[in-house]
Design an enzyme around this catalytic site. Structure first.
Site, PDB file in Angstrom:
ATOM      1  N   GLY A  49       0.811  -1.211   0.000  1.00 17.14           N
ATOM      2  CA  GLY A  49       0.000   0.000   0.000  1.00 17.14           C
ATOM      3  C   GLY A  49       0.844   1.259   0.000  1.00 17.14           C
ATOM      4  O   GLY A  49       0.536   2.241   0.679  1.00 17.14           O
ATOM      5  N   ALA A  50       1.914   1.256  -0.804  1.00 13.42           N
ATOM      6  CA  ALA A  50       2.904   2.338  -0.763  1.00 13.42           C
ATOM      7  C   ALA A  50       2.613   3.480  -1.721  1.00 13.42           C
ATOM      8  O   ALA A  50       3.426   4.391  -1.840  1.00 13.42           O
ATOM      9  CB  ALA A  50       4.298   1.770  -1.056  1.00 13.42           C
ATOM     10  N   ILE A  54       0.050   6.831   4.447  1.00 14.28           N
ATOM     11  CA  ILE A  54       1.196   6.532   5.294  1.00 14.28           C
ATOM     12  C   ILE A  54       2.244   5.719   4.542  1.00 14.28           C
ATOM     13  O   ILE A  54       3.445   5.956   4.665  1.00 14.28           O
ATOM     14  CB  ILE A  54       0.739   5.781   6.558  1.00 14.28           C
ATOM     15  CG1 ILE A  54      -0.196   6.667   7.385  1.00 14.28           C
ATOM     16  CG2 ILE A  54       1.933   5.343   7.407  1.00 14.28           C
ATOM     17  CD1 ILE A  54      -0.877   5.946   8.534  1.00 14.28           C
ATOM     18  N   GLY A  55       1.786   4.751   3.750  1.00 15.17           N
ATOM     19  CA  GLY A  55       2.725   3.924   2.991  1.00 15.17           C
ATOM     20  C   GLY A  55       3.555   4.734   2.017  1.00 15.17           C
ATOM     21  O   GLY A  55       4.760   4.504   1.856  1.00 15.17           O
ATOM     22  N   SER A 178      -4.057  -0.460  14.663  1.00 15.15           N
ATOM     23  CA  SER A 178      -4.867   0.705  15.004  1.00 15.15           C
ATOM     24  C   SER A 178      -5.291   0.617  16.461  1.00 15.15           C
ATOM     25  O   SER A 178      -5.343  -0.468  17.053  1.00 15.15           O
ATOM     26  CB  SER A 178      -6.112   0.750  14.104  1.00 15.15           C
ATOM     27  OG  SER A 178      -7.084   1.632  14.609  1.00 15.15           O
ATOM     28  N   TYR A 203     -13.729  -4.387  10.985  1.00 15.62           N
ATOM     29  CA  TYR A 203     -12.473  -3.617  10.953  1.00 15.62           C
ATOM     30  C   TYR A 203     -11.679  -3.825  12.234  1.00 15.62           C
ATOM     31  O   TYR A 203     -10.465  -4.098  12.201  1.00 15.62           O
ATOM     32  CB  TYR A 203     -12.778  -2.133  10.756  1.00 15.62           C
ATOM     33  CG  TYR A 203     -11.551  -1.256  10.801  1.00 15.62           C
ATOM     34  CD1 TYR A 203     -10.637  -1.249   9.748  1.00 15.62           C
ATOM     35  CD2 TYR A 203     -11.304  -0.433  11.901  1.00 15.62           C
ATOM     36  CE1 TYR A 203      -9.503  -0.449   9.794  1.00 15.62           C
ATOM     37  CE2 TYR A 203     -10.165   0.373  11.941  1.00 15.62           C
ATOM     38  CZ  TYR A 203      -9.275   0.364  10.880  1.00 15.62           C
ATOM     39  OH  TYR A 203      -8.148   1.158  10.924  1.00 15.62           O
TER      40      TYR A 203
END
Length: 336
Positions: A49-50, A54-55, A178, A203
């Site tokens: 997920g870059a 954040i990634g 999280s 989640y």
């Protein structure tokens, strides 16, 4: 004019002081910056997920430090765009895009196969990609979307490339969780929420699963030189909640978001710290916030649940061999 200025002086001074206090408080709430200046020269990093949030910021910072960065993303167009931006801003050409869809075990296996063939070692694996509170979708593998994308896909990927992490001088695995884990429960009777689906519960379950994954994985990696840690980046302004907020809701919450929600670059700091800092090389099985190891919620420390989840995850991902069993690690160490 001379009479007006003195009358304005006090309210203007008060406004300036208030603004300064607000900005200082906002900066404090946005968390600590990475204190380490360590280089990543000669090190290979994989970040899922870059291409966003954040990634993306983590990839940029590790590129700036000279690392070989592999951006593992589902959308190759977005990934290439982020990669080109990183190269332009950091001057590091050693940044690469690789396709992986965590909602597909087949895609994860293909990605892991490519990594195992192309890389001599992997120094850092950052399991960052995630989704939040999406509709009740099912993956191609039949799993609830959040549970697979946030957790199972990363569980499979990590296990498939463990040999490359062990080949590094000191491999590091970083799982992004999280604060929501503190309200989560692992529903073994309905792990894929087929009987009842609540997007928030699903989640929270997926994020608790990542904390428990770290707990069990760190135990199984004892003696290998590879560490596993969980990072809580803080509540961050990203598009992870895009499935829930309407345009009106987004407009209403913007002032709060500006003050309380972290910018992705600041939210990335603890993950960067765990990737680069020499002083955390021997730290494992911990839960980190703002570059400090803190205690996770009680359900994130339950070793029996962690082991039970591990065994279930092996079955769900189709892993026929527990490649991180402590017995196997001891045998390899004894024979070396």
């Amino acid at each position: 004019m001379a009479d007006i200025l003195p009358r304005l002086w006090y309210p203007l001074s008060a406004a300036a002081a208030t603004t300064g206090i607000v900005l200082l408080l906002r900066d404090f709430m946005h968390g600590e910056r990475c204190p380490s200046k360590a280089s990543m020269e000669g090190k290979t990093v994989i970040i899922t997920g870059a291409n966003n949030g954040i990634g993306k910021e983590t990839a940029k910072e590790l590129s700036r430090r000279g690392g070989r960065v592999i951006m593992a993303c589902r959308n190759m167009d977005k990934c290439q765009g982020a990669r080109d931006q990183h190269v332009q801003e950091t001057g590091n050409q050693n940044v690469h895009c690789q396709q992986v869809d965590l909602a597909s075990f087949e895609s994860v296996r293909k990605f892991a196969s490519r990594i195992n063939k192309s890389e001599a070692k992997v120094d850092v694996l950052i399991n960052n990609a995630g989704v939040m509170r999406c509709p009740h979708w099912k993956t191609a593998d039949g799993n609830e979307w959040q549970f697979q994308v946030n957790y199972l896909g990363h569980f499979l990927l990590t296990n498939l490339i463990l040999d490359k992490l062990k080949a590094a001088k000191q491999g590091r695995i970083i799982n992004t969780s999280s604060i929501a884990h503190s309200q989560g429960q692992i529903n073994f009777e309905d792990i894929n929420s087929t009987v009842k689906y609540e997007d928030t519960d699903a989640y929270m379950q997926s994020k608790l699963a990542l904390v428990l994954f770290t707990l069990e994985l760190s135990k199984r990696l004892e003696g290998t030189g590879v560490t596993a840690n969980t990072v809580y980046p803080g509540v961050t302004k990203t598009n992870i909640g895009q499935h829930k907020l309407s345009k009106m809701e987004s407009a209403v919450t913007k002032p709060f978001m500006w003050f309380a929600l972290r910018d992705p670059a600041r939210a990335a700091q603890t993950g960067v710290y765990l990737s680069v800092a020499p002083e955390v090389a021997d730290k494992t099985g911990k839960y980190w916030k703002d570059t400090v190891a803190i205690t996770p919620a009680a359900q994130g420390r339950d070793e029996d649940i962690a082991k039970k989840l591990w065994d279930l995850s092996l079955k769900m991902t189709g892993l026929s061999e527990d490649v991180t069993s402590k017995d196997q690690s001891k045998e390899e160490k004894a024979s070396s």
